[in-house]
Design a protein around this motif. Structure first.
Motif, PDB file in Angstrom:
ATOM      1  N   TRP A  74      97.512 130.524  49.326  1.00 58.84           N
ATOM      2  CA  TRP A  74      98.086 129.186  49.120  1.00 58.84           C
ATOM      3  C   TRP A  74      97.200 128.123  49.763  1.00 58.84           C
ATOM      4  O   TRP A  74      96.863 127.115  49.149  1.00 58.84           O
ATOM      5  N   ASN A  75      96.812 128.366  51.010  1.00 57.36           N
ATOM      6  CA  ASN A  75      96.056 127.364  51.759  1.00 57.36           C
ATOM      7  C   ASN A  75      94.632 127.186  51.239  1.00 57.36           C
ATOM      8  O   ASN A  75      94.041 126.109  51.395  1.00 57.36           O
ATOM      9  N   GLU A 118     103.181 118.532  44.187  1.00 61.51           N
ATOM     10  CA  GLU A 118     102.605 119.372  43.128  1.00 61.51           C
ATOM     11  C   GLU A 118     102.685 120.852  43.472  1.00 61.51           C
ATOM     12  O   GLU A 118     101.908 121.671  42.989  1.00 61.51           O
ATOM     13  N   GLU A 119     103.673 121.199  44.294  1.00 62.20           N
ATOM     14  CA  GLU A 119     103.793 122.586  44.743  1.00 62.20           C
ATOM     15  C   GLU A 119     104.104 123.550  43.603  1.00 62.20           C
ATOM     16  O   GLU A 119     103.730 124.728  43.655  1.00 62.20           O
ATOM     17  N   ALA A 120     104.780 123.079  42.560  1.00 63.85           N
ATOM     18  CA  ALA A 120     105.093 123.959  41.431  1.00 63.85           C
ATOM     19  C   ALA A 120     103.806 124.431  40.757  1.00 63.85           C
ATOM     20  O   ALA A 120     103.674 125.608  40.392  1.00 63.85           O
ATOM     21  N   TYR A 126      95.671 119.971  45.570  1.00 64.84           N
ATOM     22  CA  TYR A 126      96.957 119.491  45.086  1.00 64.84           C
ATOM     23  C   TYR A 126      97.524 118.441  46.017  1.00 64.84           C
ATOM     24  O   TYR A 126      97.341 118.505  47.240  1.00 64.84           O
ATOM     25  N   ARG A 147      95.249 124.610  48.621  1.00 66.16           N
ATOM     26  CA  ARG A 147      96.170 123.512  48.923  1.00 66.16           C
ATOM     27  C   ARG A 147      95.505 122.152  48.808  1.00 66.16           C
ATOM     28  O   ARG A 147      96.117 121.170  48.360  1.00 66.16           O
ATOM     29  N   LEU A 178     100.849 124.627  42.182  1.00 65.92           N
ATOM     30  CA  LEU A 178     100.178 125.519  43.118  1.00 65.92           C
ATOM     31  C   LEU A 178     100.831 126.895  43.112  1.00 65.92           C
ATOM     32  O   LEU A 178     100.149 127.929  43.202  1.00 65.92           O
ATOM     33  N   THR A 179     102.132 126.935  42.976  1.00 62.53           N
ATOM     34  CA  THR A 179     102.845 128.208  42.872  1.00 62.53           C
ATOM     35  C   THR A 179     102.385 128.989  41.643  1.00 62.53           C
ATOM     36  O   THR A 179     102.172 130.205  41.703  1.00 62.53           O
ATOM     37  N   PRO A 193     100.920 116.343  47.651  1.00 63.46           N
ATOM     38  CA  PRO A 193     102.333 116.633  47.929  1.00 63.46           C
ATOM     39  C   PRO A 193     103.179 116.339  46.694  1.00 63.46           C
ATOM     40  O   PRO A 193     102.987 115.331  46.012  1.00 63.46           O
ATOM     41  N   GLN A 233      98.335 118.308  36.568  1.00 62.87           N
ATOM     42  CA  GLN A 233      98.550 117.136  37.416  1.00 62.87           C
ATOM     43  C   GLN A 233      98.711 115.855  36.606  1.00 62.87           C
ATOM     44  O   GLN A 233      99.469 114.971  36.990  1.00 62.87           O
TER      45      GLN A 233
END
Length: 280
Positions: free
Chosen positions: A165-166, A176-178, A172, A169, A180-181, A174, A256
């Motif tokens: 994840w990191n 936009e976590e979906a 992306y 990170r 990144l997932t 804040p 994005q």
């Protein structure tokens, strides 16, 4: 073999299917009708990179996003990956789907694969859009790349998931976590070979293939994708093509800024409508 699902933000139906190839079945998702627009994703992603782009392009065309050979739900053959073998998979898909002529869009690794496909199918690629595509020449190949990009060593306590994840990170914002997932999900499905897509680019002799491209070409990039942004000027010189910088986004631009990305695709595919959207 196909099934269907509906997107949340559009009435356009996504149709999922498999096509035969010399390597095994290739997975793809499509929507809409009309002139085909084939979208190729970056590695180690899957068609889901275009989840929000497909219905927007599909509103005017037959939009198709395939899982690159070796990724997503497509066949995962043994042996080393290469840009040429990825392109073999694309060739098998377009033949299986009966795409005599199609527009081609590639993002990051997908853009390099698109270069190879366009070089092979001069009379079948109606237009080419290279998104955040690395310009690979002798200098890039001898530079050693950027080391391991996505590789992590599995840990018994699962901390490698946070490490993965990191590693991405910073690409992306804040909120936009979906997206990144979705990256983590895709990368985990090919964890044992997660770097091979990147490594294949470092072996590709792109400069010998660019002169074979005859399709009208647009090179685009997101403004924060500093790894790929310098390639725009190089493609402009090598192909005499137009370039365009999106208003936002990073390495995951199709997720994005999907509306702008799709609008850019449609403008370029339409060509005669492109000046208003892409500028002169």
């Amino acid at each position: 073999m196909t099934d269907t699902t509906h997107t949340d933000n559009s009435t356009t139906t996504l149709r999922k299917g498999y096509a035969p190839s010399r390597f095994g079945q290739l997975h793809y998702v499509e929507c809409g009708d009309g002139e085909p627009v084939l979208l190729l994703h970056q590695t180690p992603r899957s068609w889901t990179e275009y989840l929000d782009v497909l219905p927007r392009v599909g509103a005017q065309h037959r939009a198709i996003a395939m899982d690159t050979l070796g990724y997503g739900a497509s066949a995962k053959p043994e042996g080393p990956h290469s840009v040429e073998r990825f392109a073999d998979g694309v060739a098998d898909l377009v033949d299986a789907l009966g795409l005599d002529r199609f527009h081609l869009v590639g993002h990051h690794t997908g853009g390099v694969i698109a270069v190879e496909v366009a070089a092979r199918f001069q009379d079948r690629v109606a237009s080419l859009m290279l998104s955040a595509t690395a310009f690979i020449d002798a200098e890039r190949r001898s530079g050693g790349g950027h080391g391991r990009i996505d590789h992590v060593d599995p840990k018994p306590d699962g901390t490698h998931l946070l490490e993965m994840w990191n590693r991405r990170r910073g690409f992306y914002q804040p909120g936009e976590e979906a997206a990144l997932t979705n990256y983590v999900i895709d990368a985990l499905t090919v964890l044992d070979r997660v770097e091979e897509g990147h490594e294949s680019l470092r072996r590709y002799a792109m400069e010998t293939r660019l002169p074979r491209i005859t399709a009208r070409t647009l090179a685009v990039c997101a403004p924060r994708d500093h790894y790929s942004l310098p390639s725009l000027a190089k493609f402009a010189v090598a192909l005499g093509c137009r370039t365009h910088v999106l208003s936002g986004g990073h390495a995951a631009a199709p997720e994005q800024v999907p509306e702008e990305f799709a609008r850019t695709v449609l403008a370029w595919v339409g060509h005669h409508q492109g000046a208003d959207v892409l500028g002169s």
